[in-house]
Enzyme design. Structure first.
Site, PDB file in Angstrom:
ATOM      1  N   MET A 101      23.956 -26.602  -0.148  1.00  0.00           N
ATOM      2  CA  MET A 101      23.558 -25.206   0.053  1.00  0.00           C
ATOM      3  C   MET A 101      22.199 -24.877  -0.564  1.00  0.00           C
ATOM      4  O   MET A 101      21.833 -23.723  -0.705  1.00  0.00           O
ATOM      5  CB  MET A 101      24.622 -24.263  -0.532  1.00  0.00           C
ATOM      6  CG  MET A 101      25.976 -24.417   0.102  1.00  0.00           C
ATOM      7  SD  MET A 101      25.880 -24.166   1.886  1.00  0.00           S
ATOM      8  CE  MET A 101      27.321 -25.081   2.385  1.00  0.00           C
ATOM      9  N   CYS A 102      21.460 -25.895  -0.919  1.00  0.00           N
ATOM     10  CA  CYS A 102      20.165 -25.719  -1.563  1.00  0.00           C
ATOM     11  C   CYS A 102      19.087 -25.486  -0.500  1.00  0.00           C
ATOM     12  O   CYS A 102      18.994 -26.246   0.463  1.00  0.00           O
ATOM     13  CB  CYS A 102      19.864 -26.971  -2.381  1.00  0.00           C
ATOM     14  SG  CYS A 102      18.694 -26.724  -3.676  1.00  0.00           S
ATOM     15  N   HIS A 103      18.290 -24.433  -0.681  1.00  0.00           N
ATOM     16  CA  HIS A 103      17.206 -24.146   0.254  1.00  0.00           C
ATOM     17  C   HIS A 103      16.058 -25.148   0.071  1.00  0.00           C
ATOM     18  O   HIS A 103      15.718 -25.476  -1.062  1.00  0.00           O
ATOM     19  CB  HIS A 103      16.640 -22.744   0.010  1.00  0.00           C
ATOM     20  CG  HIS A 103      17.580 -21.647   0.337  1.00  0.00           C
ATOM     21  ND1 HIS A 103      18.541 -21.209  -0.543  1.00  0.00           N
ATOM     22  CD2 HIS A 103      17.711 -20.898   1.448  1.00  0.00           C
ATOM     23  CE1 HIS A 103      19.224 -20.219   0.016  1.00  0.00           C
ATOM     24  NE2 HIS A 103      18.745 -20.016   1.217  1.00  0.00           N
ATOM     25  N   MET A 113      17.749 -26.335  -9.415  1.00  0.00           N
ATOM     26  CA  MET A 113      18.320 -27.572  -8.865  1.00  0.00           C
ATOM     27  C   MET A 113      17.268 -28.673  -8.759  1.00  0.00           C
ATOM     28  O   MET A 113      17.570 -29.849  -8.953  1.00  0.00           O
ATOM     29  CB  MET A 113      18.969 -27.308  -7.505  1.00  0.00           C
ATOM     30  CG  MET A 113      20.193 -26.407  -7.571  1.00  0.00           C
ATOM     31  SD  MET A 113      21.433 -26.928  -8.782  1.00  0.00           S
ATOM     32  CE  MET A 113      21.851 -28.535  -8.161  1.00  0.00           C
ATOM     33  N   ASP A 141      18.317 -48.257 -12.759  1.00  0.00           N
ATOM     34  CA  ASP A 141      18.072 -49.263 -11.723  1.00  0.00           C
ATOM     35  C   ASP A 141      17.095 -50.330 -12.193  1.00  0.00           C
ATOM     36  O   ASP A 141      17.297 -51.516 -11.948  1.00  0.00           O
ATOM     37  CB  ASP A 141      17.542 -48.594 -10.457  1.00  0.00           C
ATOM     38  CG  ASP A 141      17.247 -49.599  -9.364  1.00  0.00           C
ATOM     39  OD1 ASP A 141      18.164 -50.369  -8.993  1.00  0.00           O
ATOM     40  OD2 ASP A 141      16.103 -49.647  -8.888  1.00  0.00           O
TER      41      ASP A 141
END
EC number: 4.6.1.17
Length: 161
Positions: free
Chosen positions: A78-80, A116, A131
């Site tokens: 739901m992130c713009h 976010m 990694d």
């Protein structure tokens, strides 16, 4: 009297929706997030010395974190998608606790927050470190990813306690 909470991400059918920000005014917004990655003493030493086989761990993690911030809306449902006007990441090597502290700052001028993106930048930077070092240390632990500060927007400023 109880206050009725309005669920902004739920439509009339009770399913998820993306919030409409079209009526919000554009404001300058900034968010700062942090996280940690714990590792073996030898791993931290090799990062410091620049002797990891995959290259300069922190330089690659810096770029990875920024790339993650730019792609946040691709994997947070739901992130713009927003125009990021700036993103920076810093690393502090803590030899006493065998960890790296990661701090990401993200900025925008827009109609919705950038928290976010800052949190994603920290997360992807930490995952990149994992990694690049996993060949010698699979026991690394990523922890304490959190929002430290945010400014701008209708809800105002936030500073974590």
């Amino acid at each position: 009297m109880a206050v009725k909470e309005v669920l902004t991400h739920i439509n009339q059918e009770g399913r998820a929706k993306m919030v409409d920000v079209s009526e919000k005014s554009q404001t300058k917004r900034e968010a700062i997030a942090s996280g940690k990655i714990y590792m073996k003493k030898e791993t931290l030493e090799r990062i410091k010395e620049g002797t990891m086989k995959k290259g300069d761990v922190l330089s690659v993690a810096q770029v990875g974190g920024i790339m993650g911030a730019k792609k946040t809306s691709d994997f947070i449902p739901m992130c713009h998608p927003i125009m990021i006007s700036g993103c920076d990441i810093s690393f502090k090597l803590d030899h006493e606790n065998n960890k790296i502290d990661i701090i990401a700052t993200a900025k925008t001028i827009g109609q919705t927050g950038i928290e976010m993106e800052a949190l994603t930048a920290v997360s992807v930077a930490a995952l990149t470190i994992y990694d690049m070092c996993k060949a010698i240390d699979r026991e690394m632990v990523i922890s304490d990813i959190k929002l430290l500060e945010k400014s701008g927007g209708k809800s105002g400023d936030f500073i974590a306690e």
